[in-house]
Design a protein around this motif. Sequence first.
Motif, PDB file in Angstrom:
ATOM      1  N   TRP A   1      21.161  -1.040  45.248  1.00 41.14           N
ATOM      2  CA  TRP A   1      20.843  -2.682  44.255  1.00 41.14           C
ATOM      3  C   TRP A   1      20.072  -4.250  44.038  1.00 41.14           C
ATOM      4  O   TRP A   1      19.480  -4.353  43.100  1.00 41.14           O
ATOM      5  N   ALA A   2      19.984  -4.899  44.961  1.00 38.79           N
ATOM      6  CA  ALA A   2      19.439  -5.447  45.367  1.00 38.79           C
ATOM      7  C   ALA A   2      17.622  -4.850  45.035  1.00 38.79           C
ATOM      8  O   ALA A   2      16.872  -6.070  44.616  1.00 38.79           O
ATOM      9  N   ASP A   3      17.397  -4.161  45.809  1.00 39.57           N
ATOM     10  CA  ASP A   3      15.938  -3.506  45.720  1.00 39.57           C
ATOM     11  C   ASP A   3      15.844  -3.438  43.763  1.00 39.57           C
ATOM     12  O   ASP A   3      14.491  -3.478  43.803  1.00 39.57           O
ATOM     13  N   LYS A   4      16.646  -2.535  43.331  1.00 41.80           N
ATOM     14  CA  LYS A   4      16.557  -2.018  41.597  1.00 41.80           C
ATOM     15  C   LYS A   4      16.330  -3.297  41.291  1.00 41.80           C
ATOM     16  O   LYS A   4      15.572  -3.730  40.133  1.00 41.80           O
ATOM     17  N   ALA A   5      17.126  -4.216  41.697  1.00 37.84           N
ATOM     18  CA  ALA A   5      16.968  -6.332  40.866  1.00 37.84           C
ATOM     19  C   ALA A   5      15.821  -6.742  40.740  1.00 37.84           C
ATOM     20  O   ALA A   5      15.030  -6.820  39.777  1.00 37.84           O
ATOM     21  N   ARG A   6      14.858  -6.210  42.175  1.00 40.40           N
ATOM     22  CA  ARG A   6      13.468  -6.862  42.644  1.00 40.40           C
ATOM     23  C   ARG A   6      12.664  -6.203  41.918  1.00 40.40           C
ATOM     24  O   ARG A   6      11.559  -6.651  41.433  1.00 40.40           O
ATOM     25  N   ALA A   7      12.804  -4.860  41.820  1.00 45.36           N
ATOM     26  CA  ALA A   7      11.395  -3.786  40.770  1.00 45.36           C
ATOM     27  C   ALA A   7      12.092  -4.455  39.328  1.00 45.36           C
ATOM     28  O   ALA A   7      10.815  -4.277  38.770  1.00 45.36           O
ATOM     29  N   VAL A   8      13.007  -4.544  38.893  1.00 43.48           N
ATOM     30  CA  VAL A   8      13.305  -5.187  37.309  1.00 43.48           C
ATOM     31  C   VAL A   8      12.165  -6.171  37.081  1.00 43.48           C
ATOM     32  O   VAL A   8      11.378  -6.724  36.027  1.00 43.48           O
ATOM     33  N   LEU A   9      13.081  -7.157  38.323  1.00 45.57           N
ATOM     34  CA  LEU A   9      11.918  -8.310  38.234  1.00 45.57           C
ATOM     35  C   LEU A   9      10.387  -8.760  38.038  1.00 45.57           C
ATOM     36  O   LEU A   9       9.543  -9.344  37.704  1.00 45.57           O
ATOM     37  N   THR A  10      10.035  -7.165  38.742  1.00 39.78           N
ATOM     38  CA  THR A  10       8.963  -7.430  39.141  1.00 39.78           C
ATOM     39  C   THR A  10       8.010  -6.759  37.425  1.00 39.78           C
ATOM     40  O   THR A  10       6.811  -6.527  37.650  1.00 39.78           O
ATOM     41  N   HIS A  11       8.681  -6.355  36.885  1.00 36.99           N
ATOM     42  CA  HIS A  11       8.311  -5.535  35.373  1.00 36.99           C
ATOM     43  C   HIS A  11       7.736  -6.155  34.636  1.00 36.99           C
ATOM     44  O   HIS A  11       8.679  -5.778  33.451  1.00 36.99           O
ATOM     45  N   GLY A  12       7.078  -7.382  35.270  1.00 35.64           N
ATOM     46  CA  GLY A  12       6.615  -8.762  33.868  1.00 35.64           C
ATOM     47  C   GLY A  12       6.094  -7.645  32.934  1.00 35.64           C
ATOM     48  O   GLY A  12       5.098  -7.094  33.095  1.00 35.64           O
ATOM     49  N   LEU A  13       5.877  -8.464  31.397  1.00 32.49           N
ATOM     50  CA  LEU A  13       4.773  -8.265  30.815  1.00 32.49           C
ATOM     51  C   LEU A  13       3.683  -8.366  31.148  1.00 32.49           C
ATOM     52  O   LEU A  13       3.083  -9.203  31.925  1.00 32.49           O
ATOM     53  N   GLN A  14       2.435  -7.596  31.249  1.00 28.66           N
ATOM     54  CA  GLN A  14       0.778  -8.186  31.811  1.00 28.66           C
ATOM     55  C   GLN A  14       0.038  -8.586  30.694  1.00 28.66           C
ATOM     56  O   GLN A  14       0.521  -8.272  29.424  1.00 28.66           O
ATOM     57  N   VAL A  15      -0.483  -9.713  31.124  1.00 30.60           N
ATOM     58  CA  VAL A  15      -1.224 -10.346  30.484  1.00 30.60           C
ATOM     59  C   VAL A  15      -2.665 -10.460  31.042  1.00 30.60           C
ATOM     60  O   VAL A  15      -2.695 -10.015  32.548  1.00 30.60           O
ATOM     61  N   PRO A  16      -3.995 -10.902  30.246  1.00 27.51           N
ATOM     62  CA  PRO A  16      -4.922 -10.889  30.815  1.00 27.51           C
ATOM     63  C   PRO A  16      -4.414 -12.036  31.953  1.00 27.51           C
ATOM     64  O   PRO A  16      -5.051 -13.405  32.102  1.00 27.51           O
ATOM     65  N   GLN A  17      -5.635 -11.298  33.881  1.00 25.35           N
ATOM     66  CA  GLN A  17      -6.218 -11.932  34.696  1.00 25.35           C
ATOM     67  C   GLN A  17      -7.356 -12.640  34.384  1.00 25.35           C
ATOM     68  O   GLN A  17      -8.109 -12.634  33.823  1.00 25.35           O
ATOM     69  N   GLY A  18      -7.186 -14.202  34.620  1.00 26.59           N
ATOM     70  CA  GLY A  18      -8.697 -14.625  34.930  1.00 26.59           C
ATOM     71  C   GLY A  18      -9.260 -15.503  33.676  1.00 26.59           C
ATOM     72  O   GLY A  18     -10.363 -15.098  33.430  1.00 26.59           O
ATOM     73  N   GLU A  19      -7.738 -15.476  32.693  1.00 26.44           N
ATOM     74  CA  GLU A  19      -8.944 -16.137  31.175  1.00 26.44           C
ATOM     75  C   GLU A  19      -9.001 -17.487  31.205  1.00 26.44           C
ATOM     76  O   GLU A  19      -8.137 -18.206  31.758  1.00 26.44           O
ATOM     77  N   SER A  20     -10.162 -18.177  30.315  1.00 27.09           N
ATOM     78  CA  SER A  20     -10.134 -18.685  30.662  1.00 27.09           C
ATOM     79  C   SER A  20      -9.437 -19.881  29.655  1.00 27.09           C
ATOM     80  O   SER A  20      -8.990 -19.359  28.629  1.00 27.09           O
ATOM     81  N   PRO A  21      -9.058 -21.686  29.042  1.00 26.93           N
ATOM     82  CA  PRO A  21      -8.470 -21.412  28.248  1.00 26.93           C
ATOM     83  C   PRO A  21      -9.223 -21.653  26.862  1.00 26.93           C
ATOM     84  O   PRO A  21      -8.500 -21.256  25.901  1.00 26.93           O
ATOM     85  N   SER A  22     -10.422 -21.296  26.118  1.00 22.01           N
ATOM     86  CA  SER A  22     -10.969 -21.311  25.304  1.00 22.01           C
ATOM     87  C   SER A  22     -10.542 -19.822  24.645  1.00 22.01           C
ATOM     88  O   SER A  22     -10.075 -19.190  23.737  1.00 22.01           O
ATOM     89  N   GLN A  23     -10.981 -18.865  25.931  1.00 25.71           N
ATOM     90  CA  GLN A  23     -10.027 -17.467  25.193  1.00 25.71           C
ATOM     91  C   GLN A  23      -8.650 -16.645  25.309  1.00 25.71           C
ATOM     92  O   GLN A  23      -8.957 -16.659  24.649  1.00 25.71           O
ATOM     93  N   PHE A  24      -8.186 -18.035  26.210  1.00 22.16           N
ATOM     94  CA  PHE A  24      -6.964 -17.699  25.773  1.00 22.16           C
ATOM     95  C   PHE A  24      -6.714 -18.461  24.600  1.00 22.16           C
ATOM     96  O   PHE A  24      -5.508 -17.473  23.691  1.00 22.16           O
ATOM     97  N   VAL A  25      -7.324 -19.250  23.847  1.00 23.13           N
ATOM     98  CA  VAL A  25      -6.510 -19.900  22.538  1.00 23.13           C
ATOM     99  C   VAL A  25      -6.972 -19.142  21.601  1.00 23.13           C
ATOM    100  O   VAL A  25      -6.728 -18.656  20.190  1.00 23.13           O
TER     101      VAL A  25
END
Length: 354
Positions: free
Chosen positions: A76-100
């Motif tokens: 159960w703990a492993d499944k909970a940790r796996a669910v916690l790692t299912h976060g939403l995908q966001v662009p990596q290395g994004e600059s502040p202007s690109q984010f805005v």
Amino acid sequence: MDPKQKLIAIAVGSVCGLIILALAVLLVLQIGHMNEARAARDNAEATINNYYAAKPYPSEDNRAVRKQDETARAGWADKARAVLTHGLQVPQGESPSQFVQRIGDAVRGLNARQETAVAAAGQQQVMDYSFGRYVVQGAIPKDADVPRLAQQFAVVEHVCDLLLDNGARAITAVTREEFDAAAAKPEEEEPRTRRRRRRAEEEEPAAAVGAAIDPILAKDGVRRESYTIAFSAPYVAIAKTLNALAVDDLFVVVTDLSVDATSSVAASVDELIKKRQSAKSNAARRAASSRAAAQKQAAAPASETSLFEGASPAERLVTDPAHAAPLRAVLSFDVYSAAPAQAPAAPAETKKGN
């Protein structure tokens, strides 16, 4: 035997008899105590024998059950940790202007999906989804704040899309943990002080944690972000959204849901009655112009005719929740996620001696 000796013999005999009688009484009492002690000894022996005859605890069976429970809890703990790692995908290395720029396009897309409902409700304010500082005011976030801001906007966009996909009419308000809110700075500071303050703000690390969380979860690197979304939607849309959140990959915990009707059932009933009375009066006036209708009306008095007799279902039924007017709802929820792993610190360079 002279009388004196007789008296002495009688006295000695009486004393001996009393002694013998006392010894007999004591013997009987001791026999009773002996029987009680024997019974207590037998009971203690039986108890000890029962203890030795019982299976030891924990036995092999008990240990096997405990090991199975431990394996299940670890799963159960492993499944909970796996669910916690299912976060939403966001662009990596994004600059502040690109984010805005990116969230500005996303906000306009969300508002475009609600233009009809917002126009019908007469809402004047354009929704900024709690990111008005960047979308409306044109501010640029700090580099260190961009990752967490991107995660927050991803959650807001995801839940708003889920609401609109399930039939929500309009999003009216969104709140998040505004860790990036700028504190007011006194204008009378000297340029050197302002430069020093700006340098300190740029060097300070971004707030990586969310709301307060249980110490056990915090120890495992879990963080929590709190959100609130106010919207108008039919009952079916609210139910579908809650069901979708229950099976969503995102670890969402709904903390509160308040629902308020935009119109009263009693008012709707009164409106139906007024409309039916008006329609029946108009029909009676039209029928009075015909002689046959007048005779028929005389044969059947109006008092015996039901108010809603002959009315269509739409004219005599109050709509059910599935087809009623949109409800005003406020959804509060927490999103749990695993904190991103930090890169190991680079080893300090050692200076070589001359």
